[in-house]
Structure formats: C-alpha cells, structure tokens
Design a protein around this motif. Structure first.
Motif, PDB file in Angstrom:
ATOM      1  N   ASN A 122      -2.383   6.241  -1.264  1.00 18.49           N
ATOM      2  CA  ASN A 122      -2.466   7.891  -1.779  1.00 18.49           C
ATOM      3  C   ASN A 122      -3.742   7.937  -2.809  1.00 18.49           C
ATOM      4  O   ASN A 122      -4.396   6.963  -2.988  1.00 18.49           O
ATOM      5  CB  ASN A 122      -1.336   8.330  -2.495  1.00 18.49           C
ATOM      6  N   LYS A 179      10.987   8.451   6.564  1.00 21.97           N
ATOM      7  CA  LYS A 179      10.374   9.036   5.393  1.00 21.97           C
ATOM      8  C   LYS A 179       9.136   8.154   4.836  1.00 21.97           C
ATOM      9  O   LYS A 179       8.287   9.065   4.471  1.00 21.97           O
ATOM     10  CB  LYS A 179      11.438   8.538   3.895  1.00 21.97           C
ATOM     11  N   ARG A 182       6.449  10.124   6.952  1.00 17.01           N
ATOM     12  CA  ARG A 182       6.307  11.381   6.143  1.00 17.01           C
ATOM     13  C   ARG A 182       5.506  11.053   4.983  1.00 17.01           C
ATOM     14  O   ARG A 182       4.224  11.821   4.649  1.00 17.01           O
ATOM     15  CB  ARG A 182       7.475  12.105   5.762  1.00 17.01           C
ATOM     16  N   THR A 183       5.680  10.027   4.176  1.00 15.49           N
ATOM     17  CA  THR A 183       4.647   9.912   3.242  1.00 15.49           C
ATOM     18  C   THR A 183       3.324   9.474   3.663  1.00 15.49           C
ATOM     19  O   THR A 183       2.321   9.833   3.103  1.00 15.49           O
ATOM     20  CB  THR A 183       5.279   8.702   2.342  1.00 15.49           C
ATOM     21  N   TYR A 184       3.216   8.449   4.660  1.00 15.61           N
ATOM     22  CA  TYR A 184       1.921   8.261   5.275  1.00 15.61           C
ATOM     23  C   TYR A 184       1.218   9.451   5.625  1.00 15.61           C
ATOM     24  O   TYR A 184      -0.012   9.589   5.397  1.00 15.61           O
ATOM     25  CB  TYR A 184       2.120   7.355   6.543  1.00 15.61           C
ATOM     26  N   THR A 185       1.906  10.393   6.280  1.00  7.76           N
ATOM     27  CA  THR A 185       1.225  11.877   6.775  1.00  7.76           C
ATOM     28  C   THR A 185       0.676  12.426   5.646  1.00  7.76           C
ATOM     29  O   THR A 185      -0.575  13.001   5.713  1.00  7.76           O
ATOM     30  CB  THR A 185       2.210  12.472   7.734  1.00  7.76           C
ATOM     31  N   SER A 186       1.212  12.516   4.661  1.00  8.89           N
ATOM     32  CA  SER A 186       1.187  13.708   3.643  1.00  8.89           C
ATOM     33  C   SER A 186       0.136  12.828   2.623  1.00  8.89           C
ATOM     34  O   SER A 186      -0.526  13.652   1.778  1.00  8.89           O
ATOM     35  CB  SER A 186       2.330  14.114   2.867  1.00  8.89           C
ATOM     36  N   HIS A 187       0.234  11.734   2.418  1.00  9.82           N
ATOM     37  CA  HIS A 187      -0.410  10.962   1.279  1.00  9.82           C
ATOM     38  C   HIS A 187      -1.789  10.006   1.861  1.00  9.82           C
ATOM     39  O   HIS A 187      -2.819   9.979   1.213  1.00  9.82           O
ATOM     40  CB  HIS A 187       0.635  10.053   0.507  1.00  9.82           C
ATOM     41  N   PRO A 190      -4.839  11.884   4.094  1.00  9.35           N
ATOM     42  CA  PRO A 190      -6.076  12.310   2.990  1.00  9.35           C
ATOM     43  C   PRO A 190      -7.048  11.272   2.754  1.00  9.35           C
ATOM     44  O   PRO A 190      -8.370  11.833   2.537  1.00  9.35           O
ATOM     45  CB  PRO A 190      -5.286  13.002   2.006  1.00  9.35           C
TER      46      PRO A 190
END
Length: 224
Positions: A122, A179, A182-187, A190
């Motif tokens: 991230n 979970k 989802r963390t990988y996709t959102s953080h 980018p």
C-alpha cells in the motif's frame, strides 16, 4: 611568479584530490547497491512459485514479506499477536515492522540481487520504503506484476491449503482470502498503477501453467 603558482597548486591539489575521492566513492557505492525487483500480484497469483524459479535461473535472493512476518509471529516476538490479527483479517501489517524485517534480512544476507515478494502492498508501505531504504542503499529496478483474476487466485490458494494439511497457513481460508483480495485490489493495485506511470512495471499473466509463465518471466529478466 613560479613560487606563487606552486603555492596556488599546493592549496588547490588537496581539494581536487578530495573531490575525486568523493566522486570515486559515490561511484563505487552506486555500483555496489543491491538491485531490487518488487514482485506483486494477488494471493495465489503464483508469486512464490515464480520466485523459486527465478532464484535458480538468475541467482536472485528471494525475500517474501509474508514469510518474514510469519517467522516473526512464530518467534514469540512482541509483535506476534498484531501480525496474526492482521493476517487473519486480511489487513496490512504496520510498515515499520515489515521494513525492519526486510532491512535486517538484506543486511544479513549481503547479496547483490533481491526479489522482494508481496511488498509494497500500500501507499504507507511505499512511503516507508522510500523513507528508510533510500536510493544509496538499494536500486529498485522495476515491479514484476503477476496479473491473475480473483477466482483463479482463490481456487489456487484453497488447493494449497488443502494439500498442506497441518502446515496450512492460517490466512489460507476462504474468508481470509476474500478479505486479502479486497485489500489487494483497493491498496496494492494503486501502487502498481503508480509504478506503471513511471514505466517500471513488467506485467506477466499468472493464469497459464507455471512453466509457461516462467518463459515470459525469463524474457523480462533477460532485459534486466
């Protein structure tokens, strides 16, 4: 006149010599900095498998951020409970812990080429890396990104857990994997996009069988 020239030279020569030494030292440091390739992709994208192949073929040292964190957790460290909680809930471990473990491992091993697998995950990770692992310490060449859809990643990770039996990772279960993705996709995505803008991403599909994926990986690393 000659005396004045000698006097000026005697004053200037040590300064010139000093500058040359500084430049030479800087050049040596630049060539001795270890090369780093960040390896990113979703959980189950095949990062670990490909890193094993890269180590054998190209002589890199593989550092898995996840493995280092699990070792720290299992060592009885005061950070163990925090690491375990983050992993089970698909959260990212505080950057100070991960950076410290990576830095110690790199210093202890003393190699010239590192694959750092699963990091940075991230913006906080990347900011921490740039703050602590400055350019005079290592040379980040690019991000090796294994692109793989969520359903394939999760299916692989579940199979890995089933085949591992008692040795399965605590975060290799369906709930934790969703979970984590989802963390990988959102953080993490980018971060990949940020490096892509700098022309520092080498994308390889993680969907084909491992040997086919590695053929593409070899093309990337031969350029390096």
């Amino acid at each position: 006149m000659l005396g004045c020239m000698r006097s000026a030279f005697s004053r200037t020569y040590p300064l010139l010599l000093s500058r040359c030494k500084v430049r030479a030292t800087a050049a040596v440091m630049a060539t001795e900095r270890p090369q780093v390739v960040f390896v990113l992709g979703g959980p189950g994208a095949g990062k670990g498998t490909q890193c094993e192949k890269i180590v054998k073929e190209f002589g890199f040292v593989h550092l898995s951020a996840g493995d280092l964190l699990r070792q720290e957790r299992d060592s009885g460290s005061e950070n163990g409970d925090l690491i375990e909680s983050c992993m089970k809930n698909g959260l990212i471990v505080p950057v100070e812990i991960t950076i410290a473990l990576l830095g110690k491992a790199m210093e202890r091993i003393g190699a010239k080429k590192f694959l750092i697998d699963g990091f940075p995950r991230n913006e906080d990770n990347l900011d921490g890396w740039e703050r602590e692992m400055t350019e005079d310490k290592c040379d980040v060449k690019f991000v090796l990104f294994f692109d793989c859809p969520e359903d394939v990643c999760i299916e692989r990770a579940i199979k890995r857990a089933e085949s591992s039996g008692a040795m399965a990772r605590s975060d290799d279960n369906l709930e934790s994997l969703k979970k984590r993705f989802r963390t990988y996709t959102s953080h993490t995505m980018p971060i990949i996009e940020r490096y892509e803008k700098k022309g520092m991403v080498r994308k390889v599909s993680g969907v084909p069988p491992p040997d086919e994926v590695f053929e593409e990986v070899k093309k990337v690393l031969k350029d390096l």
